[in-house]
Design an enzyme around this catalytic site. Sequence first.
Site, PDB file in Angstrom:
ATOM      1  N   ALA A 103       0.874  -1.167   0.000  1.00  0.00           N
ATOM      2  CA  ALA A 103       0.000   0.000   0.000  1.00  0.00           C
ATOM      3  C   ALA A 103       0.913   1.219   0.000  1.00  0.00           C
ATOM      4  O   ALA A 103       2.080   1.138   0.405  1.00  0.00           O
ATOM      5  CB  ALA A 103      -0.885  -0.019   1.232  1.00  0.00           C
TER       6      ALA A 103
ATOM      7  N   GLY B 295       0.701  -4.930   0.987  1.00  0.00           N
ATOM      8  CA  GLY B 295      -0.535  -4.997   0.201  1.00  0.00           C
ATOM      9  C   GLY B 295      -0.356  -5.713  -1.130  1.00  0.00           C
ATOM     10  O   GLY B 295      -1.318  -6.220  -1.700  1.00  0.00           O
TER      11      GLY B 295
ATOM     12  N   GLU C 290      -0.683  -9.284  -0.331  1.00  0.00           N
ATOM     13  CA  GLU C 290      -2.101  -9.495  -0.011  1.00  0.00           C
ATOM     14  C   GLU C 290      -2.961  -9.516  -1.283  1.00  0.00           C
ATOM     15  O   GLU C 290      -3.920 -10.276  -1.376  1.00  0.00           O
ATOM     16  CB  GLU C 290      -2.563  -8.413   0.966  1.00  0.00           C
ATOM     17  CG  GLU C 290      -1.888  -8.565   2.327  1.00  0.00           C
ATOM     18  CD  GLU C 290      -2.084  -7.365   3.244  1.00  0.00           C
ATOM     19  OE1 GLU C 290      -1.553  -6.284   2.908  1.00  0.00           O
ATOM     20  OE2 GLU C 290      -2.755  -7.491   4.269  1.00  0.00           O
TER      21      GLU C 290
ATOM     22  N   GLU D  83       4.847  -5.065   7.264  1.00  0.00           N
ATOM     23  CA  GLU D  83       4.071  -4.018   7.949  1.00  0.00           C
ATOM     24  C   GLU D  83       4.520  -3.711   9.367  1.00  0.00           C
ATOM     25  O   GLU D  83       4.519  -2.557   9.798  1.00  0.00           O
ATOM     26  CB  GLU D  83       2.574  -4.402   7.964  1.00  0.00           C
ATOM     27  CG  GLU D  83       1.862  -4.203   6.639  1.00  0.00           C
ATOM     28  CD  GLU D  83       1.887  -5.445   5.758  1.00  0.00           C
ATOM     29  OE1 GLU D  83       2.707  -6.347   5.998  1.00  0.00           O
ATOM     30  OE2 GLU D  83       1.068  -5.500   4.819  1.00  0.00           O
TER      31      GLU D  83
HETATM   32  N1  CO8 Z   1       4.610   3.136  -0.852  1.00  0.00           N
HETATM   33  C1  CO8 Z   1       5.020   4.307  -1.380  1.00  0.00           C
HETATM   34  N2  CO8 Z   1       6.111   4.443  -2.132  1.00  0.00           N
HETATM   35  C2  CO8 Z   1       6.851   3.334  -2.345  1.00  0.00           C
HETATM   36  C3  CO8 Z   1       6.499   2.082  -1.819  1.00  0.00           C
HETATM   37  C4  CO8 Z   1       5.317   2.003  -1.036  1.00  0.00           C
HETATM   38  N3  CO8 Z   1       4.858   0.851  -0.520  1.00  0.00           N
HETATM   39  N4  CO8 Z   1       7.419   1.176  -2.198  1.00  0.00           N
HETATM   40  C5  CO8 Z   1       8.322   1.845  -2.928  1.00  0.00           C
HETATM   41  N5  CO8 Z   1       7.993   3.157  -3.023  1.00  0.00           N
HETATM   42  C6  CO8 Z   1       8.704   4.212  -3.743  1.00  0.00           C
HETATM   43  C7  CO8 Z   1       9.950   4.642  -3.004  1.00  0.00           C
HETATM   44  O1  CO8 Z   1       9.632   5.551  -1.987  1.00  0.00           O
HETATM   45  C8  CO8 Z   1      10.764   5.260  -4.128  1.00  0.00           C
HETATM   46  O2  CO8 Z   1      10.260   6.533  -4.374  1.00  0.00           O
HETATM   47  P1  CO8 Z   1      11.296   7.757  -4.680  1.00  0.00           P
HETATM   48  O3  CO8 Z   1      11.993   7.365  -5.947  1.00  0.00           O
HETATM   49  O4  CO8 Z   1      10.411   8.946  -4.827  1.00  0.00           O
HETATM   50  O5  CO8 Z   1      12.237   7.816  -3.517  1.00  0.00           O
HETATM   51  C9  CO8 Z   1      10.397   4.400  -5.327  1.00  0.00           C
HETATM   52  O6  CO8 Z   1       9.188   3.703  -4.976  1.00  0.00           O
HETATM   53  C10 CO8 Z   1      11.437   3.347  -5.640  1.00  0.00           C
HETATM   54  O7  CO8 Z   1      11.688   2.629  -4.461  1.00  0.00           O
HETATM   55  P2  CO8 Z   1      13.168   2.426  -3.858  1.00  0.00           P
HETATM   56  O8  CO8 Z   1      14.058   3.527  -4.278  1.00  0.00           O
HETATM   57  O9  CO8 Z   1      13.006   2.174  -2.390  1.00  0.00           O
HETATM   58  O10 CO8 Z   1      13.599   1.099  -4.639  1.00  0.00           O
HETATM   59  P3  CO8 Z   1      14.585  -0.026  -4.102  1.00  0.00           P
HETATM   60  O11 CO8 Z   1      14.825  -0.920  -5.256  1.00  0.00           O
HETATM   61  O12 CO8 Z   1      15.742   0.565  -3.411  1.00  0.00           O
HETATM   62  O13 CO8 Z   1      13.728  -0.824  -2.988  1.00  0.00           O
HETATM   63  C11 CO8 Z   1      11.771  -1.904  -2.091  1.00  0.00           C
HETATM   64  C12 CO8 Z   1      12.569  -1.521  -3.361  1.00  0.00           C
HETATM   65  C13 CO8 Z   1      12.570  -2.911  -1.276  1.00  0.00           C
HETATM   66  C14 CO8 Z   1      10.445  -2.510  -2.553  1.00  0.00           C
HETATM   67  C15 CO8 Z   1      11.526  -0.632  -1.253  1.00  0.00           C
HETATM   68  O14 CO8 Z   1      10.994   0.381  -2.093  1.00  0.00           O
HETATM   69  C16 CO8 Z   1      10.599  -0.837  -0.110  1.00  0.00           C
HETATM   70  O15 CO8 Z   1      10.978  -1.359   0.911  1.00  0.00           O
HETATM   71  N6  CO8 Z   1       9.311  -0.399  -0.269  1.00  0.00           N
HETATM   72  C17 CO8 Z   1       8.321  -0.511   0.779  1.00  0.00           C
HETATM   73  C18 CO8 Z   1       7.825  -1.913   0.898  1.00  0.00           C
HETATM   74  C19 CO8 Z   1       6.824  -2.020   2.020  1.00  0.00           C
HETATM   75  O16 CO8 Z   1       7.131  -1.797   3.176  1.00  0.00           O
HETATM   76  N7  CO8 Z   1       5.574  -2.377   1.672  1.00  0.00           N
HETATM   77  C20 CO8 Z   1       4.522  -2.530   2.622  1.00  0.00           C
HETATM   78  C21 CO8 Z   1       3.811  -1.241   2.805  1.00  0.00           C
HETATM   79  S1  CO8 Z   1       2.593  -1.336   4.103  1.00  0.00           S
HETATM   80  C22 CO8 Z   1       1.324  -2.142   3.395  1.00  0.00           C
HETATM   81  O17 CO8 Z   1       1.366  -2.573   2.289  1.00  0.00           O
HETATM   82  C23 CO8 Z   1       0.140  -2.299   4.258  1.00  0.00           C
HETATM   83  C24 CO8 Z   1      -1.022  -2.973   3.553  1.00  0.00           C
HETATM   84  C25 CO8 Z   1      -2.251  -2.892   4.407  1.00  0.00           C
HETATM   85  C26 CO8 Z   1      -2.709  -1.458   4.518  1.00  0.00           C
HETATM   86  C27 CO8 Z   1      -3.749  -1.327   5.550  1.00  0.00           C
HETATM   87  C28 CO8 Z   1      -4.169   0.142   5.659  1.00  0.00           C
HETATM   88  C29 CO8 Z   1      -4.719   0.450   6.990  1.00  0.00           C
END
Ligand code: CO8
Length: 258
Positions: free
Chosen positions: A64, A109, A112, A132
């Site tokens: 998400a 997400g 999921e 998460e």
């Molecule tokens: N949300 C927003 N932006 C994201 C997300 C995300 N989940 N994942 C990646 N991005 C963005 C980064 O911020 C980055 O943006 P920018 O270029 O502006 O800095 C761009 O995508 C590229 O990402 P990275 O530079 O980080 O790329 P890497 O190759 O270095 O890393 C990863 C890739 C490992 C996937 C890394 O981006 C990461 O860890 N992302 C987050 C993953 C994560 O934690 N996902 C879970 C999120 S929580 C969730 O999903 C909850 C679901 C239930 C919700 C319930 C609501 C109440």
Amino acid sequence: MYEHLKIEEKGMVAILTISAPKSLNALNSKILNELDDYLSQFDCNRLRCLIVTGDGEKSFVAGADISEMASLNMLEGNAFGARGAKVFRKLETLHVPVIAAVNGFALGGGCELAMACDIRICSENAKFGQPEVGLGIIPGFSGTVRLARLVGMGMAKQLIFTGKPIKADEALRIGLVNAVVPQSELMDKALEMANQIAANAPLAVKAAKLCINDEWDMDADAAILNENVIFGRCFLTEDQKQGMKAFLEKGKYEFQGK
Ligand code: CO8
């Protein structure tokens, strides 16, 4: 028509690509609304299978959208979670099979979303995880519900409590995915399976999906009775009559969904 969804149809198979390249296809409200709209108008009579994938070669869905969630209060958190959960349930109960073609990160997400699909095939570079708790939340798009059902309670708790992602081969080993293939073959494999499904009697496939979904929560006697009722109804269909006739006459029948 949609800002973040690309739709393609190949015969009786639809391919839905989630596209938000700047955030690795992270799911924001706009995407959830578009997904909801697409599923609401999905024509289950004309189309017989749906493939869901992510844009690019790096990510299926990286979760998400954290930038949207960062400032939510409790009620807004409830609403955002409910929004995603409702759309994912719509996908899970769609009257045609849904195949997730997981082409990279399937985190939070994203994992999921893949779990709300009926079948998961992934590329060798795929990574699955529920990170998460590292962000101070729990899986909120029904991850605590579906992961344990798919891989067992012990492994689900490990993945959710540690937040540590797993690679494709481990996802295959624990039964989170059905198959792992080279990325260049992913869509072909997904289409091959989708076309196999689409060639079968659509009312029977739909009935089988409903049975498997509904019977999951029933006790054995109720589940067996449910299957029996639905089985009997298959004999009301033209597809059953023509399909069996064609088999006995060593011919082939193209199922009409009647
Ligand atoms: N949300 C927003 N932006 C994201 C997300 C995300 N989940 N994942 C990646 N991005 C963005 C980064 O911020 C980055 O943006 P920018 O270029 O502006 O800095 C761009 O995508 C590229 O990402 P990275 O530079 O980080 O790329 P890497 O190759 O270095 O890393 C990863 C890739 C490992 C996937 C890394 O981006 C990461 O860890 N992302 C987050 C993953 C994560 O934690 N996902 C879970 C999120 S929580 C969730 O999903 C909850 C679901 C239930 C919700 C319930 C609501 C109440």
